[in-house]
Structure formats: structure tokens, C-alpha cells
Design an enzyme around this catalytic site. Structure first.
Site, PDB file in Angstrom:
ATOM      1  N   ASP A   1       0.834  -1.188   0.000  1.00  0.00           N
ATOM      2  CA  ASP A   1       0.000   0.000   0.000  1.00  0.00           C
ATOM      3  C   ASP A   1       0.881   1.254   0.000  1.00  0.00           C
ATOM      4  O   ASP A   1       1.876   1.313   0.733  1.00  0.00           O
ATOM      5  CB  ASP A   1      -0.872  -0.033   1.267  1.00  0.00           C
ATOM      6  CG  ASP A   1      -1.928   1.052   1.265  1.00  0.00           C
ATOM      7  OD1 ASP A   1      -2.736   1.096   0.323  1.00  0.00           O
ATOM      8  OD2 ASP A   1      -1.951   1.867   2.213  1.00  0.00           O
TER       9      ASP A   1
ATOM     10  N   GLU B   1       1.756  -0.505  -5.044  1.00  0.00           N
ATOM     11  CA  GLU B   1       0.713   0.463  -5.385  1.00  0.00           C
ATOM     12  C   GLU B   1       1.350   1.841  -5.366  1.00  0.00           C
ATOM     13  O   GLU B   1       1.658   2.389  -4.321  1.00  0.00           O
ATOM     14  CB  GLU B   1      -0.427   0.417  -4.357  1.00  0.00           C
ATOM     15  CG  GLU B   1      -1.594   1.305  -4.780  1.00  0.00           C
ATOM     16  CD  GLU B   1      -2.132   2.253  -3.720  1.00  0.00           C
ATOM     17  OE1 GLU B   1      -3.213   2.807  -3.938  1.00  0.00           O
ATOM     18  OE2 GLU B   1      -1.477   2.477  -2.677  1.00  0.00           O
TER      19      GLU B   1
HETATM   20  C1  NOJ Z   1      -4.489   2.896  -1.002  1.00  0.00           C
HETATM   21  C2  NOJ Z   1      -5.608   1.955  -0.715  1.00  0.00           C
HETATM   22  O1  NOJ Z   1      -5.931   1.254  -1.889  1.00  0.00           O
HETATM   23  C3  NOJ Z   1      -6.749   2.789  -0.208  1.00  0.00           C
HETATM   24  O2  NOJ Z   1      -7.940   2.053  -0.106  1.00  0.00           O
HETATM   25  C4  NOJ Z   1      -6.356   3.391   1.116  1.00  0.00           C
HETATM   26  O3  NOJ Z   1      -7.382   4.257   1.568  1.00  0.00           O
HETATM   27  C5  NOJ Z   1      -5.062   4.191   1.003  1.00  0.00           C
HETATM   28  N1  NOJ Z   1      -4.053   3.500   0.235  1.00  0.00           N
HETATM   29  C6  NOJ Z   1      -4.491   4.473   2.367  1.00  0.00           C
HETATM   30  O4  NOJ Z   1      -4.053   3.285   2.967  1.00  0.00           O
END
Ligand code: NOJ
Length: 539
Positions: free
Chosen positions: A204, A256
Site C-alpha cells: 500500500d 501500489e
Molecule cells: C491505497 C488503498 O488502496 C486505499 O484504499 C487506502 O485508503 C489508502 N491506500 C491508504 O491506505
């Protein structure tokens, strides 16, 4: 394939809360997932990516983790997760889990200890505590969910105290990766789950862990940010890669990061860092032949030098479902303007979504399927405000209604809510639309024109067709169509024009996203067996 399984894998994203509710309390759980593993195996996917399944106050749907070594009690137990991993492996499905290293929950023991320990304590150095400027936050950084990225605490003696940094909600304090404790803790967490058989991690906010020294003000919000994509972040992934590579069978990382520069993006995919990353340029791209081709070319060009496979993503739990996006006048996606409740033509959106699925699954590399896209679900845009749970809604005072609309629990069977999401009839944690009877797995199974059967056929072919998955492509000259060959025997054509495109001679149709009318109609894609070389597009 076994060794480099991720390079061409079809990975199905499970948002546990909304997938299947085994214990019947209205929230999805691991028992629900276990009961649907056969469904996923039959769908033809290679791996599951689970959104965070750890104990969490659920301020941000589990991206606020309070214990990285256990399972959220409303989802199940650690023992159940271990069983699930084993059962999935027995069905040939690999398991990727989310890891959230940029921040944790304000209920994580480290954070409560940091607040309690007071100023200048070692506990506070695991986070970003700073004094404010008078009663103003330490700097002008903004939370990605709206408002200041700083929240002030009350010190243990009751006085107004320091501020802590949170790039997301105030219940998600950012961890300080200059502190060796943080490195040691996450190395141990990775091993904890690798030892339990997980095959990989989705990281993440992979670009956000390192902050610029001195936490300087943001001068240009559209320029490089002092909390994103700093060079130091790569040292962390080198450290993590060594851990993954210390396991005998291949364990992987998928990052991500939403980055504007494809070259900077590709740096994360160097051979000693992450294995792959989500392709958000493809997700954000409008339904336009020239733009799509540009994105595909730019993606492949960025990945080639680091020898990493591209990934193709149409939807996830953060973005407007693509059936809805593709049914609008503006088919692009951007967080800055999510076009909530813009007029939508669902039939057009569905037709394009079917074509987009064949496009994504035919491109070289891996593909992600977000739960419910195989059912053709659209964004639920009319949720009542009082059921919305995404912190984005509250932090923007409702200006952005947030991401709940793509997280509504799945419809499995039956003609009314909860549509087989559970068997108790308890109302799901987000209400399901009244018109989902035709969207259930049950209703679509065996229906030749259904989205589900299209996904099943495509994913099945993707496994048996040697040309598909990892590899390269050659653009073809087919006037009116976005067309490419994967080898001498396989081609994919997508018609994004307004007129029907004749099908090339000496080809057989393997799969089509819609009726063919003797040619390829607008907003339709086809996979072809080619019996003679087709003409490549000259540059
Ligand atoms: C990316 C995640 O996909 C999202 O759902 C989340 O709110 C943010 N990162 C913060 O962790």
C-alpha cells in the site's frame, strides 16, 4: 510458469468485507471466502489479492491496521487464514495479501505508547510528531483524504500537545521509516506471513514511506511532493526483496504507486526491488483508441528495460467501477474529479467494459480482476449519506462522496438483498441495489451473453492459449480497430470507432465480447486465431 508465475497471472482482488458473509452478520469474512474458493478456481484465476485482513478499527476499510500479525475478528481467526491459504493452494490459487507500511491505526500499540510516553520519547520517533507553529500545524501538507495532514494530540498531562503526520485519515498516523525499529518490525511481519505460506504482498502507498528531510512545505502541489517517490524508498524494497528471495519458491511484491512519470515508476521494478506494480495509467485512460495505444506503448516501453511484466487493471476498491466510467461522456478516471453521479448510459458502459476485459486480458503481462467486475457491476451511486463509511466523505464534508459505491457487497443468488451474500438475511454493511437480481452469479451462470460467462471463457482461454500472458505484442494494421498480435496465431481487435470493422480474412473467432453482425461492431472486441501473418502497423 511455476517459477515466474506472476508474470502472466490473472489476479482476483477480494475486498473481504464485501465478498461473502459466512457467519451471517452482514460483513464478509474468511469463512465466506473459503466457501467460494471453488467459484474462484472455476473462474480461472491464478491468485487472490486480499485487501487488508488484519485487526482494524475500520476507519479506512482495514487500511488502518492495529495488529499486523493477526486477523480482524469480524473476518475470522489466524487459524482460519492458515486453512484458507492451504485450501487455495490445493486448488492451484496463490495468495497475495496487503501490507500497509506507510501508516498504521491510531489504535496500534506503538501509537498509543507514543502518545502516552510524551515528548522526546523514543516511542514518538516511530512516528512523525512535531510541534506546531502556534496553533497551526507544522507545515502545509494536505491529507489525501482532504484537510491538513496533521492532527494535534493532548499530552498525557492534559495540555494541548504535539502534532502527528497522517497522509490519510487522522486515524492513520504515518510511520517514520528513518527509525530502525520500523524496518525491523516490517521485516519480521513479512516473514511472519511468508512462513504461513502467503505467496506475496501488495504494498500500500509504496511510494510514500520516505519523507523529505526537514519536512519542507509543498510549494507546487502538481510538482514533486516531499512525501512521495523519494529515492530512499528503494533501499526499503531492496531490503524486502532479499527477504522474499530467501524463501525457496518465488514470493512476490506488487506495488501500489500512482506516479506521473513512467520512468520513475519503473525504478520500483528493477530486478532487486518489486516484481510488479499496478498500471493505473491504463485504468485512468479514456475509452479512446489513440490514447489507449499510447498508454500500452508507454507501459511496455517503461517495463522493458527493467524486464518486469506489465499489469492491466480496470478497477479496484478505490475507483469508480469501469462499467459506470465507460458509460459517461468523459470516460477517464481521476481522483481530482471522480464525476460522481454524472449521467451514465449503463448499456454502453457494459458493452465497452466487455470489450475492455478482452483487451486487458490479451495484453502482455498480468491482469487484475476486482471482485464484481466479472458480474458487470456498476458503481452504486445512490447510497444514502448516513450509510457511507469512507473517511473521504466526512473529511471533504461530502464534496467527494468517496469510494463506498464500488464496495457494495456482492450478489451471489436470489432476487432480493442480501442476494446470497449471507444465508441469514441480515442486511449487508452497505445496502445493495434493488435491481441486482439479474447480476447474481446464479442468474449469470450458464447465460451465454452474461458478463460472468465472458470472464469465464476469457480466463480459461488465457490459461490454454500459449500466446497469452507474459510476452510481447505487435500492433497490426486493421483500419478502424486497435489491433495487435501476440504471436503468428493469435490476434486481438478492439473497435473503438463509430463504424463496423470487417474481420480480417483467414481468421477464426476464438471469443467475442458481443454479437458480431458479420463484422466487428463499435465497442466490441474479438480474439482471433490467425492462419496467416497479418500486416503489422508501420510504427
Ligand atoms: C491505497 C488503498 O488502496 C486505499 O484504499 C487506502 O485508503 C489508502 N491506500 C491508504 O491506505
Amino acid at each position: 510458469m511455476t517459477h515466474n508465475w506472476w508474470r502472466g497471472a490473472a489476479i482476483y482482488q477480494v475486498y473481504v468485507r464485501s465478498f461473502s458473509d459466512g457467519d451471517g452478520d452482514g460483513t464478509g469474512d474468511l469463512a465466506g471466502v473459503r466457501s467460494k474458493l471453488q467459484y474462484l478456481a472455476d473462474l480461472g484465476i491464478d491468485a487472490i489479492w486480499f485487501n487488508p485482513w488484519y485487526p482494524s478499527p475500520m476507519d479506512d476499510g482495514g487500511y488502518d491496521v492495529s495488529d499486523y500479525r493477526d486477523i480482524e475478528p469480524s473476518f475470522g481467526t489466524l487459524a482460519e487464514a492458515e486453512k484458507l491459504i492451504q485450501e487455495a493452494h490445493d486448488l492451484g490459487i496463490r495468495i497475495i495479501i496487503d501490507i500497509v507500511p506507510n501508516h498504521c491505526s491510531d489504535e496500534h500499540p506503538w501509537f498509543t505508547a507514543a502518545v502516552a510516553a510524551g515528548r522526546d520519547s523514543p516511542e514518538r520517533t516511530r512516528f512523525w510528531f512535531r510541534d506546531g507553529r502556534g496553533d497551526q500545524p507544522p507545515n502545509n501538507w494536505q491529507s489525501r483524504f482532504g484537510g491538513s495532514a496533521w492532527t494535534r494530540i493532548t499530552e498525557p498531562d492534559g495540555t494541548p500537545g504535539q502534532w502527528y503526520l497522517h497522509l490519510y485519515s487522522s486515524r492513520q498516523p504515518d510511520l517514520n521509516w528513518t527509525n530502525p525499529d520500523v524496518h525491523a518490525e516490517f521485516a519480521d511481519i513479512l516473514r511472519f506471513w511468508f512462513n504461513r505460506g502467503v505467496d506475496g504482498f501488495r504494498i500500500d502507498v509504496a511510494d510514500g514511506l520516505v519523507k523529505q528531510e526537514g519536512l519542507p512545505e509543498v510549494v507546487d502541489p502538481n510538482g514533486p511532493l516531499p512525501y512521495s517517490d523519494l529515492d530512499g524508498v528503494h533501499d526499503i524494497y531492496r531490503e524486502w526483496r532479499r527477504i522474499a528471495d530467501s524463501y525457496p519458491d518465488k514470493r512476490v511484491f506488487v506495488g501500489e504507486m500512482w506516479l506521473p512519470d513512467p520512468q520513475r515508476f519503473a525504478m520500483y521494478l528493477r530486478p532487486d526491488e518489486l516484481h510488479s506494480a499496478f498500471n493505473f495509467d491504463f485504468l485512468s485512460c479514456p475509452w479512446d483508441a489513440a490514447r489507449l495505444r499510447e498508454v500500452v506503448d508507454a507501459t511496455l516501453a517503461a517495463h522493458a528495460p527493467v524486464n518486469a511484466p506489465a499489469t492491466w487493471v480496470l478497477s479496484n476498491h478505490d475507483v469508480t467501477r469501469h462499467v459506470t466510467r465507460y458509460g459517461r461522456a468523459d470516460t477517464s478516471f481521476s481522483f481530482a474529479d471522480r464525476q460522481h453521479q454524472a449521467p451514465t448510459d449503463p448499456r454502453l458502459g457494459t458493452r465497452r467494459a466487455r470489450a475492455a476485459a478482452l483487451l486487458a486480458m490479451a495484453l502482455p503481462g498480468g491482469v487484475y480482476v476486482y471482485q464484481g467486475e466479472e458480474l458487470g457491476l456498476s458503481e452504486v451511486e445512490d447510497l444514502p449519506d448516513d450509510v457511507r463509511q469512507d473517511p473521504v466523505f466526512a473529511r471533504t464534508a461530502g464534496r467527494d462522496i468517496g469510494r463506498d459505491g464500488c464496495r457494495v457487497p456482492l450478489p451471489w443468488a436470489g432476487s432480493t438483498s442480501p442476494y446470497g451474500f449471507n444465508s441469514t438475511g441480515v442486511e449487508p454493511w452497505l445496502p445493495q441495489p434493488a435491481d441486482w437480481a439479474a447480476s447474481t452469479v446464479e442468474a449469470q451462470t450458464g447465460e451465454p451473453g452474461s458478463m460472468l460467462e465472458l470472464y469465464r471463457s476469457a480466463l480459461r482461454l488465457r490459461r490454454t492459449e500459449p500466446a497469452l500472458g507474459d510476452g510481447t505484442l505487435t500492433w497490426l494494421s486493421v483500419p478502424g480497430a486497435l489491433a495487435f498480435a501476440r504471436d503468428e496465431t493469435f490476434a486481438c481487435l478492439v473497435n473503438l470507432s463509430m463504424a463496423t470493422v470487417p474481420l480480417p480474412p483467414n481468421t477464426d473467432v476464438l471469443l467475442a465480447s458481443g454479437p458480431l453482425d458479420g463484422g466487428l461492431p463499435p465497442d466490441t472486441a474479438v480474439w482471433l486465431r490467425t492462419h496467416q501473418a497479418m500486416t503489422p502497423l508501420s510504427s
